[in-house]
Design a protein around this motif. Structure first.
Motif, PDB file in Angstrom:
ATOM      1  N   LEU A  98     -40.063   9.270 -10.405  1.00 14.20           N
ATOM      2  CA  LEU A  98     -40.755  10.359  -9.734  1.00 14.20           C
ATOM      3  C   LEU A  98     -39.731  11.388  -9.274  1.00 14.20           C
ATOM      4  O   LEU A  98     -38.812  11.079  -8.520  1.00 14.20           O
ATOM      5  CB  LEU A  98     -41.541   9.835  -8.528  1.00 14.20           C
ATOM      6  N   HIS A  99     -39.898  12.635  -9.723  1.00  7.37           N
ATOM      7  CA  HIS A  99     -39.020  13.735  -9.333  1.00  7.37           C
ATOM      8  C   HIS A  99     -39.776  14.611  -8.330  1.00  7.37           C
ATOM      9  O   HIS A  99     -40.776  15.245  -8.687  1.00  7.37           O
ATOM     10  CB  HIS A  99     -38.616  14.561 -10.549  1.00  7.37           C
ATOM     11  N   VAL A 100     -39.307  14.620  -7.097  1.00  6.93           N
ATOM     12  CA  VAL A 100     -39.938  15.397  -6.036  1.00  6.93           C
ATOM     13  C   VAL A 100     -39.105  16.647  -5.796  1.00  6.93           C
ATOM     14  O   VAL A 100     -37.937  16.563  -5.403  1.00  6.93           O
ATOM     15  CB  VAL A 100     -40.057  14.590  -4.731  1.00  6.93           C
ATOM     16  N   PHE A 101     -39.715  17.805  -6.038  1.00  2.00           N
ATOM     17  CA  PHE A 101     -39.065  19.082  -5.778  1.00  2.00           C
ATOM     18  C   PHE A 101     -39.560  19.607  -4.432  1.00  2.00           C
ATOM     19  O   PHE A 101     -40.760  19.568  -4.151  1.00  2.00           O
ATOM     20  CB  PHE A 101     -39.383  20.087  -6.884  1.00  2.00           C
ATOM     21  N   ALA A 102     -38.645  20.102  -3.608  1.00  2.00           N
ATOM     22  CA  ALA A 102     -39.016  20.533  -2.268  1.00  2.00           C
ATOM     23  C   ALA A 102     -38.128  21.677  -1.814  1.00  2.00           C
ATOM     24  O   ALA A 102     -36.983  21.830  -2.270  1.00  2.00           O
ATOM     25  CB  ALA A 102     -38.907  19.370  -1.278  1.00  2.00           C
ATOM     26  N   GLU A 103     -38.676  22.492  -0.910  1.00  3.27           N
ATOM     27  CA  GLU A 103     -37.862  23.493  -0.232  1.00  3.27           C
ATOM     28  C   GLU A 103     -36.867  22.791   0.690  1.00  3.27           C
ATOM     29  O   GLU A 103     -37.241  21.930   1.476  1.00  3.27           O
ATOM     30  CB  GLU A 103     -38.742  24.417   0.606  1.00  3.27           C
ATOM     31  N   ALA A 123     -39.536  20.611   2.879  1.00 12.71           N
ATOM     32  CA  ALA A 123     -40.958  20.908   2.977  1.00 12.71           C
ATOM     33  C   ALA A 123     -41.489  21.283   1.598  1.00 12.71           C
ATOM     34  O   ALA A 123     -40.738  21.377   0.627  1.00 12.71           O
ATOM     35  CB  ALA A 123     -41.206  22.041   3.981  1.00 12.71           C
ATOM     36  N   ASP A 124     -42.797  21.502   1.509  1.00 13.24           N
ATOM     37  CA  ASP A 124     -43.452  21.952   0.271  1.00 13.24           C
ATOM     38  C   ASP A 124     -43.170  21.042  -0.929  1.00 13.24           C
ATOM     39  O   ASP A 124     -42.693  21.500  -1.976  1.00 13.24           O
ATOM     40  CB  ASP A 124     -43.003  23.374  -0.088  1.00 13.24           C
ATOM     41  N   PRO A 125     -43.459  19.752  -0.856  1.00 10.52           N
ATOM     42  CA  PRO A 125     -43.123  18.862  -1.969  1.00 10.52           C
ATOM     43  C   PRO A 125     -44.108  18.953  -3.140  1.00 10.52           C
ATOM     44  O   PRO A 125     -45.326  18.967  -2.957  1.00 10.52           O
ATOM     45  CB  PRO A 125     -43.190  17.474  -1.323  1.00 10.52           C
ATOM     46  N   PHE A 126     -43.568  19.007  -4.352  1.00 12.37           N
ATOM     47  CA  PHE A 126     -44.343  18.919  -5.594  1.00 12.37           C
ATOM     48  C   PHE A 126     -43.591  17.978  -6.528  1.00 12.37           C
ATOM     49  O   PHE A 126     -42.355  17.927  -6.493  1.00 12.37           O
ATOM     50  CB  PHE A 126     -44.511  20.292  -6.248  1.00 12.37           C
ATOM     51  N   GLY A 127     -44.330  17.241  -7.372  1.00 17.14           N
ATOM     52  CA  GLY A 127     -43.650  16.219  -8.146  1.00 17.14           C
ATOM     53  C   GLY A 127     -44.121  16.072  -9.573  1.00 17.14           C
ATOM     54  O   GLY A 127     -45.248  16.431  -9.930  1.00 17.14           O
ATOM     55  N   LEU A 128     -43.219  15.512 -10.390  1.00 14.17           N
ATOM     56  CA  LEU A 128     -43.507  15.146 -11.772  1.00 14.17           C
ATOM     57  C   LEU A 128     -42.853  13.804 -12.067  1.00 14.17           C
ATOM     58  O   LEU A 128     -41.768  13.510 -11.569  1.00 14.17           O
ATOM     59  CB  LEU A 128     -42.936  16.180 -12.749  1.00 14.17           C
ATOM     60  N   TRP A 129     -43.515  13.001 -12.904  1.00 14.48           N
ATOM     61  CA  TRP A 129     -42.921  11.760 -13.402  1.00 14.48           C
ATOM     62  C   TRP A 129     -42.221  12.044 -14.722  1.00 14.48           C
ATOM     63  O   TRP A 129     -42.749  12.750 -15.577  1.00 14.48           O
ATOM     64  CB  TRP A 129     -44.001  10.706 -13.609  1.00 14.48           C
ATOM     65  N   ARG A 130     -41.045  11.458 -14.887  1.00 18.86           N
ATOM     66  CA  ARG A 130     -40.301  11.576 -16.138  1.00 18.86           C
ATOM     67  C   ARG A 130     -39.467  10.317 -16.323  1.00 18.86           C
ATOM     68  O   ARG A 130     -38.721   9.935 -15.415  1.00 18.86           O
ATOM     69  CB  ARG A 130     -39.405  12.817 -16.100  1.00 18.86           C
ATOM     70  N   ASP A 131     -39.627   9.649 -17.472  1.00 19.76           N
ATOM     71  CA  ASP A 131     -38.865   8.439 -17.794  1.00 19.76           C
ATOM     72  C   ASP A 131     -39.016   7.372 -16.716  1.00 19.76           C
ATOM     73  O   ASP A 131     -38.056   6.686 -16.346  1.00 19.76           O
ATOM     74  CB  ASP A 131     -37.389   8.770 -17.993  1.00 19.76           C
ATOM     75  N   HIS A 181     -35.044  33.947  -0.336  1.00 23.42           N
ATOM     76  CA  HIS A 181     -35.668  32.692   0.087  1.00 23.42           C
ATOM     77  C   HIS A 181     -36.551  32.132  -1.017  1.00 23.42           C
ATOM     78  O   HIS A 181     -37.315  32.854  -1.663  1.00 23.42           O
ATOM     79  CB  HIS A 181     -36.508  32.946   1.341  1.00 23.42           C
ATOM     80  N   LEU A 182     -36.447  30.818  -1.233  1.00 22.13           N
ATOM     81  CA  LEU A 182     -37.306  30.094  -2.169  1.00 22.13           C
ATOM     82  C   LEU A 182     -38.013  28.966  -1.432  1.00 22.13           C
ATOM     83  O   LEU A 182     -37.425  28.311  -0.569  1.00 22.13           O
ATOM     84  CB  LEU A 182     -36.481  29.499  -3.315  1.00 22.13           C
ATOM     85  N   SER A 183     -39.262  28.733  -1.795  1.00 24.54           N
ATOM     86  CA  SER A 183     -40.026  27.611  -1.246  1.00 24.54           C
ATOM     87  C   SER A 183     -41.151  27.276  -2.226  1.00 24.54           C
ATOM     88  O   SER A 183     -41.193  27.813  -3.329  1.00 24.54           O
ATOM     89  CB  SER A 183     -40.584  27.955   0.147  1.00 24.54           C
ATOM     90  N   TYR A 184     -42.041  26.375  -1.851  1.00 24.47           N
ATOM     91  CA  TYR A 184     -43.250  26.057  -2.630  1.00 24.47           C
ATOM     92  C   TYR A 184     -42.949  25.922  -4.138  1.00 24.47           C
ATOM     93  O   TYR A 184     -43.480  26.656  -4.972  1.00 24.47           O
ATOM     94  CB  TYR A 184     -44.298  27.155  -2.394  1.00 24.47           C
ATOM     95  N   PRO A 185     -42.093  24.964  -4.520  1.00 24.22           N
ATOM     96  CA  PRO A 185     -41.680  24.839  -5.927  1.00 24.22           C
ATOM     97  C   PRO A 185     -42.745  24.156  -6.791  1.00 24.22           C
ATOM     98  O   PRO A 185     -42.625  22.980  -7.139  1.00 24.22           O
ATOM     99  CB  PRO A 185     -40.413  23.994  -5.840  1.00 24.22           C
ATOM    100  N   TYR A 186     -43.755  24.912  -7.142  1.00 27.17           N
ATOM    101  CA  TYR A 186     -44.870  24.379  -7.927  1.00 27.17           C
ATOM    102  C   TYR A 186     -44.376  24.048  -9.338  1.00 27.17           C
ATOM    103  O   TYR A 186     -44.047  24.941 -10.123  1.00 27.17           O
ATOM    104  CB  TYR A 186     -46.000  25.407  -7.981  1.00 27.17           C
ATOM    105  N   VAL A 187     -44.306  22.762  -9.671  1.00 23.98           N
ATOM    106  CA  VAL A 187     -43.815  22.328 -10.973  1.00 23.98           C
ATOM    107  C   VAL A 187     -44.970  21.776 -11.809  1.00 23.98           C
ATOM    108  O   VAL A 187     -45.882  21.129 -11.289  1.00 23.98           O
ATOM    109  CB  VAL A 187     -42.691  21.276 -10.854  1.00 23.98           C
TER     110      VAL A 187
END
Length: 296
Positions: free
Chosen positions: A56-61, A45-53, A95-101
Motif C-alpha cells: 500500500l502506497h499512501v501519498f500525503a501532504e 494530512a490529505d492521504p490517498f493511496g494505491l496498491w502496487r506489488d 504549496h502542494l496538498s491533496y495528492p489525488y492519485v
C-alpha cells in the motif's frame, strides 16, 4: 488561523473498503492503523493511496510550520500494516496538498492541489512511486482547489472548489466535464454552495449503484468533518447534487484528535482518513514573524 491556535493533523488507515463504511454508516468497529507522527511543528494530512506489488502506497501532504509550504510524501506499507518506507516524492516552488492519485490506461497519475501556482497541474509517474513528470497536454483552465477527477458514464468529471474568497474556498462545489483526462475541460458551473459540505474531501465511490462524493464540513472550523454528497444524472450530462449522510471520525481516533476530520479516500480493501487536534500556542504566528524578519 487565529493567534494561539494551530492545527495538527494525523492520518490513519481503516482496514475496510470505503463502500463498506458507507453502507454501515459508521467508521467504528474496524481495525485502525495510524500513520507516524513526523515530529514537532510537522504533520501529514490529505492521504490517498494505491496498491502496487502487494504494498500500500499512501501519498500525503507533508507540512512543516517552520517553512509553511506543503510537499508530497509517500509511505509504503506491507500487507501486515508494517511501514517499510517513507520518502518525499514531489516538491514545487508553491504549496502542494491533496495528492489525488489514480490509475488509468496503464499509467499512474497524481493531481495535487496547487492553487498557489495559479493553475492545476497533472503529473504522471515516471518511476512509481518516487518520480513524477508534468503532463503538458492537460488542459484545465481553473486554479482549482482539491480537484477530484472521476471517470464515470464514459466521460471524465472533475469536482472542485474555486480559489476565490475565503468563504468560497470552504463552501463551493463546481463541476467540469471532458471526453478525455487531458481535456479540454468544460466548466458546467456552481452546483452547491454550503459550508456544511461542498469542498471535495476524498474519493468518489459507487455504492449499490449510487455515486457518493466525500466533502468537507467547514461550518465552525476548517475541516470539521465529512459529509457525503449523492451525485446523480452524470449519465445524462445533467449533474444533480444532494446532501447525504454525515460520517464521524472513528471513535478511537477522536479521543486524541477531536477537532476535525477532512479526508475520506478509497484504496482498495482499506480506507484512508485524517483527523485534527487544535493545539494551543503561538508557534505558527511567531515562526511567520521570524521568517519575515530573516531570523529563521
Amino acid at each position: 488561523m487565529p493567534f494561539l491556535r494551530t492545527d495538527h493533523w494525523r492520518c490513519a488507515i481503516i482496514h475496510a473498503p470505503l463502500a463498506d463504511l458507507i453502507r454501515a454508516g459508521s467508521l467504528n468497529g474496524f481495525e485502525v492503523t495510524t500513520l507516524p507522527d513526523i515530529g514537532d511543528h510537522r504533520f501529514l494530512a490529505d492521504p490517498f493511496g494505491l496498491w502496487r506489488d502487494g504494498k500500500l502506497h499512501v501519498f500525503a501532504e507533508a507540512f512543516d510550520y517552520r517553512a509553511p509550504k506543503g510537499t508530497i510524501d509517500v509511505l509504503v506499507y506491507d500487507r501486515t500494516g508494517k511501514l517499510i518506507q517513507q520518502q518525499p516524492v514531489l516538491r514545487e516552488d508553491w504549496h502542494l496538498s491533496y495528492p489525488y492519485v489514480f490509475e488509468r490506461g496503464g499509467e499512474t497519475y497524481m493531481l495535487p492541489e496547487a492553487s498557489a501556482s495559479g493553475r492545476l497541474t497533472l503529473y504522471r509517474a515516471k518511476a512509481f512511486p518516487s518520480e513524477w513528470e508534468k503532463v503538458e497536454a492537460f488542459d484545465f483552465r481553473e486554479a482549482a482547489i482539491d480537484a477530484t477527477p472521476f471517470h464515470y458514464a464514459e466521460r471524465w468529471w472533475m469536482f472542485w472548489t474555486p480559489a476565490g474568497t475565503r468563504d468560497e474556498r470552504q463552501s463551493a462545489l463546481h463541476i467540469s466535464v471532458a471526453d478525455s483526462l487531458t481535456g479540454p475541460w468544460t466548466h458546467l458551473g456552481l452546483f452547491l454552495s454550503d459550508r456544511a459540505g461542498a469542498r471535495p474531501g476524498g474519493t468518489p465511490v459507487v455504492v449499490d449503484g449510487e455515486l457518493f462524493l466525500p466533502t468537507q464540513d467547514c461550518r465552525d472550523t476548517y475541516g470539521q468533518g465529512i459529509r457525503l454528497l449523492k451525485i446523480e444524472g452524470l449519465e445524462r450530462g445533467l449533474p444533480k447534487v444532494t446532501p447525504s449522510d454525515v460520517l464521524d471520525a472513528p471513535a478511537v481516533l477522536r479521543r486524541r484528535f477531536p477537532d476535525g476530520f477532512h479526508t475520506l479516500s478509497a484504496a482498495g480493501q482499506v480506507t484512508l482518513v485524517d483527523v485534527k487536534r487544535v493545539g494551543i500556542g503561538p508557534r505558527r504566528d511567531l515562526m511567520n514573524v521570524k521568517r519575515r524578519l530573516g531570523l529563521g
